[in-house]
Every structure is written in structure tokens, then in C-alpha cells.
Design a protein around this motif. Sequence first.
Motif, PDB file in Angstrom:
ATOM      1  N   SER A 238      -0.837  -0.998  -3.870  1.00 21.76           N
ATOM      2  CA  SER A 238      -2.281  -1.229  -3.826  1.00 21.76           C
ATOM      3  C   SER A 238      -3.078   0.002  -4.205  1.00 21.76           C
ATOM      4  O   SER A 238      -4.304  -0.060  -4.292  1.00 21.76           O
ATOM      5  N   HIS A 239      -2.405   1.116  -4.490  1.00 21.78           N
ATOM      6  CA  HIS A 239      -3.121   2.309  -4.960  1.00 21.78           C
ATOM      7  C   HIS A 239      -3.582   2.162  -6.408  1.00 21.78           C
ATOM      8  O   HIS A 239      -4.422   2.923  -6.864  1.00 21.78           O
TER       9      HIS A 239
ATOM     10  N   MET B 251      -9.429  -1.138  -9.990  1.00 26.60           N
ATOM     11  CA  MET B 251      -8.056  -0.657  -9.823  1.00 26.60           C
ATOM     12  C   MET B 251      -7.933   0.306  -8.647  1.00 26.60           C
ATOM     13  O   MET B 251      -6.896   0.356  -7.975  1.00 26.60           O
ATOM     14  N   LEU B 252      -8.986   1.084  -8.396  1.00 19.98           N
ATOM     15  CA  LEU B 252      -8.955   2.095  -7.345  1.00 19.98           C
ATOM     16  C   LEU B 252      -9.707   1.647  -6.090  1.00 19.98           C
ATOM     17  O   LEU B 252     -10.133   2.479  -5.283  1.00 19.98           O
ATOM     18  N   ALA B 253      -9.817   0.338  -5.906  1.00 22.02           N
ATOM     19  CA  ALA B 253     -10.603  -0.172  -4.785  1.00 22.02           C
ATOM     20  C   ALA B 253     -10.035   0.239  -3.434  1.00 22.02           C
ATOM     21  O   ALA B 253     -10.771   0.402  -2.460  1.00 22.02           O
TER      22      ALA B 253
ATOM     23  N   MET C   4       5.057  -1.411   3.657  1.00 20.41           N
ATOM     24  CA  MET C   4       4.350  -0.172   3.335  1.00 20.41           C
ATOM     25  C   MET C   4       3.211  -0.495   2.365  1.00 20.41           C
ATOM     26  O   MET C   4       3.383  -1.271   1.427  1.00 20.41           O
ATOM     27  N   VAL C   5       2.063   0.122   2.595  1.00 20.06           N
ATOM     28  CA  VAL C   5       0.871  -0.127   1.783  1.00 20.06           C
ATOM     29  C   VAL C   5       0.461   1.169   1.088  1.00 20.06           C
ATOM     30  O   VAL C   5       0.347   2.220   1.731  1.00 20.06           O
ATOM     31  N   GLY C   6       0.255   1.103  -0.220  1.00 17.04           N
ATOM     32  CA  GLY C   6      -0.173   2.268  -0.984  1.00 17.04           C
ATOM     33  C   GLY C   6      -1.684   2.401  -1.003  1.00 17.04           C
ATOM     34  O   GLY C   6      -2.406   1.407  -1.074  1.00 17.04           O
TER      35      GLY C   6
END
Length: 336
Positions: free
Chosen positions: A186-187, A274-276, A216-218
Amino acid sequence: MPPLSILELVRVTEDTDAKGALDNARDLARHAERLGYRRIWVAEHHNMRGIASAATSVVIAHIAGGTSTIRVGAGGIMLPNHAPYIIAEQFGTLARLYGDRIDLGLGRAPGTDQMTLRAIRRPPEAAEHFPEDVIELQAYFEPAAEGQRLEAVPATGTRVPLWILGSSHFGAMLAAELGLPYAFASHFAPDLLLPALDIYRSRFKPSAALERPYAMVGANVIAADTDQEARRLFTTQQMSFAGIRRGARSLAKPPIDDIDTFWTPEEKAVVDRMLARSIVGSVETVRRGLADLAGETGADEIMLVSDVYDHATRLKSIALIAEAAGMTSDAALAVL
């Protein structure tokens, strides 16, 4: 607060070369180890002048050799680019050298363009066999059966932990089916984060590797003394993503005061989307952002990208993030 880890991009900047980027990555890993981060991963990218992690297993050895406790791994190896047997040999060797500190995250994207994919000598349709390749790779890390004639020496019996990486529903479904931990990118691709986590958790099947889901969340996280300074540091990453949009993957650029002078409104809209999943600001701002992300996603772990141009400033960002997460010990405070 869930544990924090780092995805290290091994950025080559306008003021460094590949050697400098690799040494900075190892230095950052030592720094993160002192601060209490759980793991540091590097990713496989090819034909990108601004990223020095193409030979991913070699970079992992470089980082692991300079640290002693932090977990080091791939986030990830793009498995369609390789024979599973070769990856087993490489990561089995890393496990023999560095013990139970090596992680192997697996993705099915090529991590490059079609021209480079042809140079790698792997057919584009190799991605269609990703699930079978994961299962084959996993088997090479198991103890050898009686009479087994093919072994990925020295991987046999190392049981290197595998992760499935993804930015869509496919990876979530595969990780759930195989009972493996799941990391969502998600990064840079945040749109499907919550639906993918729901799929992974609802369909998860316990396995010998994992009894219950582990997600795990990016996220992009940059911390500085003030919100204004952090937003300025963030312009390096914003310019990099705008460059991807333009088809110009250049060296990382130093931060600028006004990002709107760099991009068009269309580029801004695309990059902002993209960077939300970015948390940028002071320690207090980052503390709130991390807490909100953990609460919204139920993440078992957060893997952050702190894409700051200057190495010393990036080390400070990593330390301030640790402070925001409540990780900072008296010894760690000395680096602030």
C-alpha cells in the motif's frame, strides 16, 4: 502499536553512486537495529539507474553481514524471473550464513520492463505459474525425504519463512490458501488494501508455517522536527513517482520547496493517489498517523518506506518514527 519494519529502496541519488547506496543501506540497517525495528527488506528491481538492489540476495548478505539481530530479507524476490531451485540455493545459503534472520518475500510482477525481461531470459507467461513455483520453492526448504534425489543444497532443512507480497486480490487469495503471511504494497498501490486484507483473513487456512493470519501493511512514513520540513523532504519521493509517470526513472533528486513547480495537475493527481497511504510530519503527526493506520487495517506489522534524500536526515527520520511509535530507548535517543 504493531511492530515496525523498513523497506529499504537502496536509492542511488544525484550525490551518491551504487556503492554509496549499498553502504548507506547497511548503515541504516544498523541504525534500525539499535532502535528496535523488527526487520529490513530490499526489493528486486532491474534496469533502474536509481535503485541498486537488482542482485537482491547479494544485497541481503551485505546488510545481514553488518547487523546481528534485525531480520533481513527480500520484499521481494520476483519469482517469475527465476527458477525456484536457484532462489532456494541463494536463500538457503543466506540462512546457513545468518541463521534464523532471513525472510523471503515473493512477488509475481517482473519488477522491470518487457525489454529487460527478455534479457533475463524468462518468458512473460512465467507469472502464470507463480502459485506452483511458490509451492516448489517451499518444498526445497524442507528436510529431505528418504531417497530424495534432488536437493537445493544447502537450503534443505532451513525452512526459510516465505511471505506472499501483493497489491491486488490475487496475492491475498494465494497467501490465504497456502497459509502464509501476507504483505500488501500500500506504499505505492493503496486502492485495494482493505478489500485484500478482508479476503486474506476470511479465507486463511492454517498451515505448518502459520496458525493464523499475519498481515503486514506498507506505508510511506517521513518524520522531521516540523510538519513543514517533513513535507519538504517528501518531495523527493513525489518527484520519483512523477518520473515513473513520465517514463523517466532517474536518480533520486534533492527535496524542493514547492512541488507544484515540478509537476502538472494531472501528474499530481496520479501521484497523490499512489502515495495516499503516506504519513508525513512531526513526531506527533506521525504518531497519530501510525495509530490511525493500525486501527483502520488491524495490521500485525507496518513496513515503512522513509524515502529521504540525505542519508543523515533519513537516519533522523527513522529515529523520530521510532519515537512516535514508542520504541525509543535511552540508548536510541542518543541518535536523535
